[in-house]
Design a protein around this motif. Structure first.
Motif, PDB file in Angstrom:
ATOM      1  N   ASP A 241       1.123  -1.122  -0.252  1.00  0.00           N
ATOM      2  CA  ASP A 241      -0.079  -0.520  -0.475  1.00  0.00           C
ATOM      3  C   ASP A 241       1.115   1.378  -0.084  1.00  0.00           C
ATOM      4  OD1 ASP A 241      -2.253  -1.535   0.219  1.00  0.00           O
ATOM      5  OD2 ASP A 241      -2.333  -1.353   2.219  1.00  0.00           O
ATOM      6  N   ASP A 242       2.321   1.218   0.551  1.00  0.00           N
ATOM      7  CA  ASP A 242       3.145   2.476   0.678  1.00  0.00           C
ATOM      8  C   ASP A 242       3.603   2.683  -0.675  1.00  0.00           C
ATOM      9  OD1 ASP A 242       4.580   4.302   1.719  1.00  0.00           O
ATOM     10  OD2 ASP A 242       6.175   2.941   1.762  1.00  0.00           O
ATOM     11  N   ARG A 243       3.078   2.129  -2.241  1.00  0.00           N
ATOM     12  CA  ARG A 243       3.440   2.039  -3.645  1.00  0.00           C
ATOM     13  C   ARG A 243       3.884   3.534  -4.059  1.00  0.00           C
ATOM     14  NH1 ARG A 243       2.692  -0.578  -7.891  1.00  0.00           N
ATOM     15  NH2 ARG A 243       2.061   0.914  -9.055  1.00  0.00           N
ATOM     16  N   VAL A 244       4.162   3.702  -5.176  1.00  0.00           N
ATOM     17  CA  VAL A 244       4.604   5.047  -5.464  1.00  0.00           C
ATOM     18  C   VAL A 244       3.343   4.561  -7.143  1.00  0.00           C
ATOM     19  CG1 VAL A 244       5.684   6.402  -6.554  1.00  0.00           C
ATOM     20  CG2 VAL A 244       6.343   5.892  -4.659  1.00  0.00           C
ATOM     21  N   ASP A 245       2.533   5.055  -7.447  1.00  0.00           N
ATOM     22  CA  ASP A 245       1.505   5.624  -8.469  1.00  0.00           C
ATOM     23  C   ASP A 245       1.907   6.684  -9.439  1.00  0.00           C
ATOM     24  OD1 ASP A 245       0.375   3.529  -7.599  1.00  0.00           O
ATOM     25  OD2 ASP A 245      -1.216   5.031  -6.306  1.00  0.00           O
ATOM     26  N   PHE A 246       2.335   5.352 -10.665  1.00  0.00           N
ATOM     27  CA  PHE A 246       3.388   6.728 -12.112  1.00  0.00           C
ATOM     28  C   PHE A 246       1.597   6.869 -12.692  1.00  0.00           C
ATOM     29  CE2 PHE A 246       6.940   4.347 -10.692  1.00  0.00           C
ATOM     30  CZ  PHE A 246       8.124   5.247 -11.309  1.00  0.00           C
ATOM     31  N   VAL A 247       1.863   8.042 -13.113  1.00  0.00           N
ATOM     32  CA  VAL A 247       0.721   8.780 -14.161  1.00  0.00           C
ATOM     33  C   VAL A 247       1.620   9.206 -14.904  1.00  0.00           C
ATOM     34  CG1 VAL A 247      -0.822  10.467 -14.650  1.00  0.00           C
ATOM     35  CG2 VAL A 247      -0.286   9.529 -11.935  1.00  0.00           C
ATOM     36  N   PRO A 248       1.826   9.073 -16.708  1.00  0.00           N
ATOM     37  CA  PRO A 248       1.075   7.580 -16.964  1.00  0.00           C
ATOM     38  C   PRO A 248       1.475   6.723 -16.075  1.00  0.00           C
ATOM     39  CG  PRO A 248       1.188   9.220 -18.681  1.00  0.00           C
ATOM     40  CD  PRO A 248       2.413   9.539 -17.304  1.00  0.00           C
ATOM     41  N   GLU A 249      -0.118   5.158 -16.388  1.00  0.00           N
ATOM     42  CA  GLU A 249       1.245   3.839 -16.094  1.00  0.00           C
ATOM     43  C   GLU A 249       1.856   3.529 -16.404  1.00  0.00           C
ATOM     44  OE1 GLU A 249      -1.942   1.727 -14.865  1.00  0.00           O
ATOM     45  OE2 GLU A 249      -3.114   3.432 -13.965  1.00  0.00           O
ATOM     46  N   ARG A 250       2.343   3.376 -17.874  1.00  0.00           N
ATOM     47  CA  ARG A 250       3.277   2.861 -18.336  1.00  0.00           C
ATOM     48  C   ARG A 250       4.592   2.688 -17.931  1.00  0.00           C
ATOM     49  NH1 ARG A 250       1.812   7.165 -22.292  1.00  0.00           N
ATOM     50  NH2 ARG A 250       3.014   8.849 -22.675  1.00  0.00           N
ATOM     51  N   PHE A 251       4.698   4.533 -17.010  1.00  0.00           N
ATOM     52  CA  PHE A 251       6.482   4.241 -17.157  1.00  0.00           C
ATOM     53  C   PHE A 251       6.670   3.995 -15.665  1.00  0.00           C
ATOM     54  CE2 PHE A 251       5.453   8.620 -19.476  1.00  0.00           C
ATOM     55  CZ  PHE A 251       6.527   8.042 -20.169  1.00  0.00           C
ATOM     56  N   GLU A 252       5.582   2.983 -14.578  1.00  0.00           N
ATOM     57  CA  GLU A 252       6.060   1.730 -14.259  1.00  0.00           C
ATOM     58  C   GLU A 252       6.613   0.741 -14.724  1.00  0.00           C
ATOM     59  OE1 GLU A 252       4.823  -0.578 -10.262  1.00  0.00           O
ATOM     60  OE2 GLU A 252       3.545   0.808 -11.036  1.00  0.00           O
ATOM     61  N   LYS A 253       6.366   0.271 -16.216  1.00  0.00           N
ATOM     62  CA  LYS A 253       7.474  -0.794 -16.439  1.00  0.00           C
ATOM     63  C   LYS A 253       8.956  -0.156 -16.511  1.00  0.00           C
ATOM     64  CE  LYS A 253       6.542  -4.289 -20.216  1.00  0.00           C
ATOM     65  NZ  LYS A 253       5.899  -4.417 -21.838  1.00  0.00           N
ATOM     66  N   THR A 254       8.739   1.054 -16.982  1.00  0.00           N
ATOM     67  CA  THR A 254       9.784   1.687 -17.238  1.00  0.00           C
ATOM     68  C   THR A 254      10.815   1.986 -15.987  1.00  0.00           C
ATOM     69  OG1 THR A 254       9.691   3.201 -18.995  1.00  0.00           O
ATOM     70  CG2 THR A 254      11.056   4.170 -17.952  1.00  0.00           C
ATOM     71  N   PHE A 255      10.553   2.612 -14.801  1.00  0.00           N
ATOM     72  CA  PHE A 255      11.406   1.779 -13.136  1.00  0.00           C
ATOM     73  C   PHE A 255      11.472   0.250 -13.456  1.00  0.00           C
ATOM     74  CE2 PHE A 255      10.704   0.261  -9.403  1.00  0.00           C
ATOM     75  CZ  PHE A 255      11.037   1.270  -8.920  1.00  0.00           C
ATOM     76  N   SER A 256      10.279  -0.353 -13.323  1.00  0.00           N
ATOM     77  CA  SER A 256      10.322  -2.410 -13.004  1.00  0.00           C
ATOM     78  C   SER A 256      11.564  -2.762 -13.881  1.00  0.00           C
ATOM     79  CB  SER A 256       9.510  -2.861 -12.827  1.00  0.00           C
ATOM     80  OG  SER A 256       8.934  -2.800 -14.272  1.00  0.00           O
ATOM     81  N   ASN A 257      11.589  -2.279 -15.540  1.00  0.00           N
ATOM     82  CA  ASN A 257      12.616  -2.849 -15.986  1.00  0.00           C
ATOM     83  C   ASN A 257      13.751  -2.786 -16.013  1.00  0.00           C
ATOM     84  OD1 ASN A 257      10.959  -4.365 -17.547  1.00  0.00           O
ATOM     85  ND2 ASN A 257      11.169  -2.406 -19.583  1.00  0.00           N
ATOM     86  N   TRP A 258      14.211  -1.420 -15.230  1.00  0.00           N
ATOM     87  CA  TRP A 258      15.342  -0.488 -14.590  1.00  0.00           C
ATOM     88  C   TRP A 258      15.766  -1.828 -13.455  1.00  0.00           C
ATOM     89  CZ3 TRP A 258      17.883   3.474 -11.620  1.00  0.00           C
ATOM     90  CH2 TRP A 258      19.562   3.645 -11.918  1.00  0.00           C
ATOM     91  N   MET A 259      15.058  -1.489 -12.726  1.00  0.00           N
ATOM     92  CA  MET A 259      15.311  -2.220 -11.728  1.00  0.00           C
ATOM     93  C   MET A 259      15.544  -3.466 -11.626  1.00  0.00           C
ATOM     94  SD  MET A 259      14.811   0.329  -8.723  1.00  0.00           S
ATOM     95  CE  MET A 259      15.795   1.312  -9.921  1.00  0.00           C
TER      96      MET A 259
END
Length: 575
Positions: free
Chosen positions: A79-97
């Motif tokens: 529940d302490d997650r960070v929400d990306f707007v637009p959502e597609r950029f979370e994939k950019t973040f997770s791919n890099w991590m």
């Protein structure tokens, strides 16, 4: 140092390019060159001096990234997650991590946080720690500084009193609510703030990340020094004002998407702000110094007052919803239409009926509504255009000392009216209908026209009578009956509900003469179209004439065709 210079031998002190030539000759003389080939590859150059950058092997400081990346990814499942707007950029973040490499954090520059590492002057022992060694005179600190992204990643919590987690600032404001940044630094900054915040505080750094695009030039190119296509914001502000620039930037791009800098749109925005300014002047001209901002007595409101207040409620709801979703284009579109069309073009014009009339109750109602709606408008606009709204706010009746500390507008359920928009649509349709008939049959605005309504519904008459004074004020037209016979020279426009607006043209124009005029125009246009089509179908013209001339003829032909279609439609209405 001296040792390296001694090792250089005969090449000592040579320029690097000169040394390479000498070294190659010596290799060839020694017979150790097998072959020479040309290789095309990327060569780094200094941005300032443009000199070739040479690779240089040296020891650097690194951060072990795998555990930090794993913790950041795990936190995104809570529940302490960070929400990306637009959502597609979370994939950019997770791919890099997920594909992270250890991070080199040392830099050989003259500014930044110094690496907290010291070397013992006698033993060469290495010490790393938060505090400097106690016998500091026996130690030398590493000259490297931290990567700027390491330092800036500390920002969300270091600015709040951290590491003192009991600091009132830290307890109140951390984690912060929203970070707004460009998509080009998700790796460099956003992700590093996230994993460092989780590492040092156990919490996310912010609730939302709003990702915006880049501003490109009018041709869609990235602004750069080399292209010379950059735009100085201060020059734009000098010409159009800061509010115009802010409105343009916020209302011409979608989250995550690039936008183009188009000066014509800034001019349009300037005109919009000028429209708001003029509406404020109109309000100020009609109120006196005793006018107050207050809730309205709904029982005393006029039809136009009830309509604009219901529309205002709809706008507040829409703005709130789209603000929460960071859909600022929708916010701007909603406010623009409401302010320009509903408030300025319709309500202000309709209010003149009451402000110039003898009914004091209706006049007071209109004045109170004007002030209430304008005050609400500037508060809704304030986050986007802060300067002009503060200026207007201070000039009109208001409650708080500054718009900055005023309350965000709230919906007043008392002003909701499920039927008012439908009722008002009759007024708008009748006014538009009268204007259309005037335009089609060339009846001057100074000529008062009579109209009738053929109504399909039995219960419309009371509403139409309430509407009639507004119609008279705006388009100089008088209602003379409902469901009455019409003449052969009758002009009609269909209004809401399939009802019909009728105007007997025989009182105002010579129908046969007007038809003859239109028929003559149609014949003339037919000749021009035939001439243009003939010219453009002639290969001798299209192949030999200058391109600009051919394009000009094409444009003329399209214009004639457009006018011809309009004239044919006009004649059809007359018949």
């Amino acid at each position: 140092d001296g040792t390296m210079n001694d090792l250089a031998g005969k090449y000592k002190g040579m320029d690097r390019f000169e040394c390479r030539e000498a070294l190659l000759k010596d290799f060839e003389a020694a017979g150790v060159v097998d072959h020479i080939e040309t290789i095309v590859h990327s060569v780094g150059h200094s941005e300032r001096s443009h000199a070739i950058v040479e690779p240089y092997l040296s020891k650097q400081w690194f951060v072990k990234m795998k555990p930090l990346a794993e913790n950041a990814l795990k936190n995104q499942e809570t529940d302490d997650r960070v929400d990306f707007v637009p959502e597609r950029f979370e994939k950019t973040f997770s791919n890099w991590m997920n594909n992270i490499e250890d991070w080199c954090i040392s830099r050989q520059v003259w500014w930044g946080h110094r690496i907290p590492a010291w070397y013992n002057n006698e033993t060469g022992e290495l010490y790393v720690g938060r505090e400097a060694p106690k016998d500091i005179e026996n130690w030398t600190q590493d000259e490297d500084v931290l990567d700027t992204w390491f330092s800036s990643a500390l920002w969300p919590f270091s600015t709040m009193g951290w590491p003192n987690t009991e600091d009132p600032m830290f307890k109140r404001y951390f984690p912060t609510d929203t970070l707004v940044t460009g998509y080009d630094i998700i790796f460099f900054w956003v992700s590093r703030m996230m994993f460092q915040s989780i590492e040092f505080t156990g919490r996310r750094p912010f609730k939302n990340v709003l990702i915006h695009g880049l501003i490109r030039d009018e041709q869609g190119r990235k602004m750069s020094k080399s292209l010379g296509n950059g735009v100085d914001p201060m020059d734009v502000i000098d010409e159009y004002g800061a509010d115009s620039l802010r409105w343009f930037l916020l209302n011409n791009s979608s989250p995550g998407a690039d936008m183009r800098y188009v000066p014509a749109k800034l001019k349009s925005t300037w005109n919009f702000i000028n429209k708001i300014w003029n509406s404020a002047r109109y309000v100020l001209m009609n109120i006196d110094e005793n006018q107050k901002l207050e809730e309205l007595d709904y029982a005393t409101l006029n039809l136009a007052d009830k309509w604009i207040l219901n529309r205002l409620n709809e706008v507040i709801r829409s703005v709130d919803e789209n603000m929460d979703k960071f859909e600022f284009i929708n916010v701007g579109t909603e406010l623009y239409r409401f302010i320009w069309d509903d408030f300025c073009s319709w309500y202000i014009e309709l209010s003149k009926l009451h402000l110039t009339g003898d009914d004091e109750v209706a006049k007071k109602s209109a004045l109170n509504t004007l002030v209430y709606v304008l005050n609400t408008i500037v508060r809704l606009l304030h986050p986007i255009m802060p300067f002009v709204t503060e200026e207007i706010y201070q000039a009109i009746p208001h409650n708080e000392e500054s718009i900055v500390i005023s309350k965000w507008p709230e919906v007043n359920p008392e002003y909701d009216n499920e039927t008012i928009n439908d009722q008002f649509a009759y007024l708008i349709d009748i006014i538009k209908g009268v204007r259309e008939i005037r335009h089609t049959y060339v009846i001057k605005n100074s000529i008062e026209v009579d109209y009738t309504i053929t109504a399909k519904q039995d219960d419309l008459e009371a509403l139409l009578k309430e509407i009639a004074p507004y119609v008279s004020k705006l388009v100089n037209a008088t209602c003379v009956g409902y469901n009455v016979p019409t003449s052969k020279n009758n002009a009609t426009e269909v209004i809401k509900g399939g009802n019909t607006l009728n105007i007997d043209l025989g009182q105002y124009i010579d129908m046969e003469a007007e038809k003859a005029k239109v028929e003559k125009e149609i014949k003339k246009l037919e000749g021009e179209i035939k001439r243009g089509e003939g010219m453009l179908s002639n290969p001798n013209f299209t192949s030999k004439a200058p391109a600009a001339k051919v394009e000009a003829e094409k444009a003329k032909l399209e214009d004639y065709r457009s006018k011809y279609a309009a004239a044919k439609e006009k004649l059809a209405k007359m018949n």
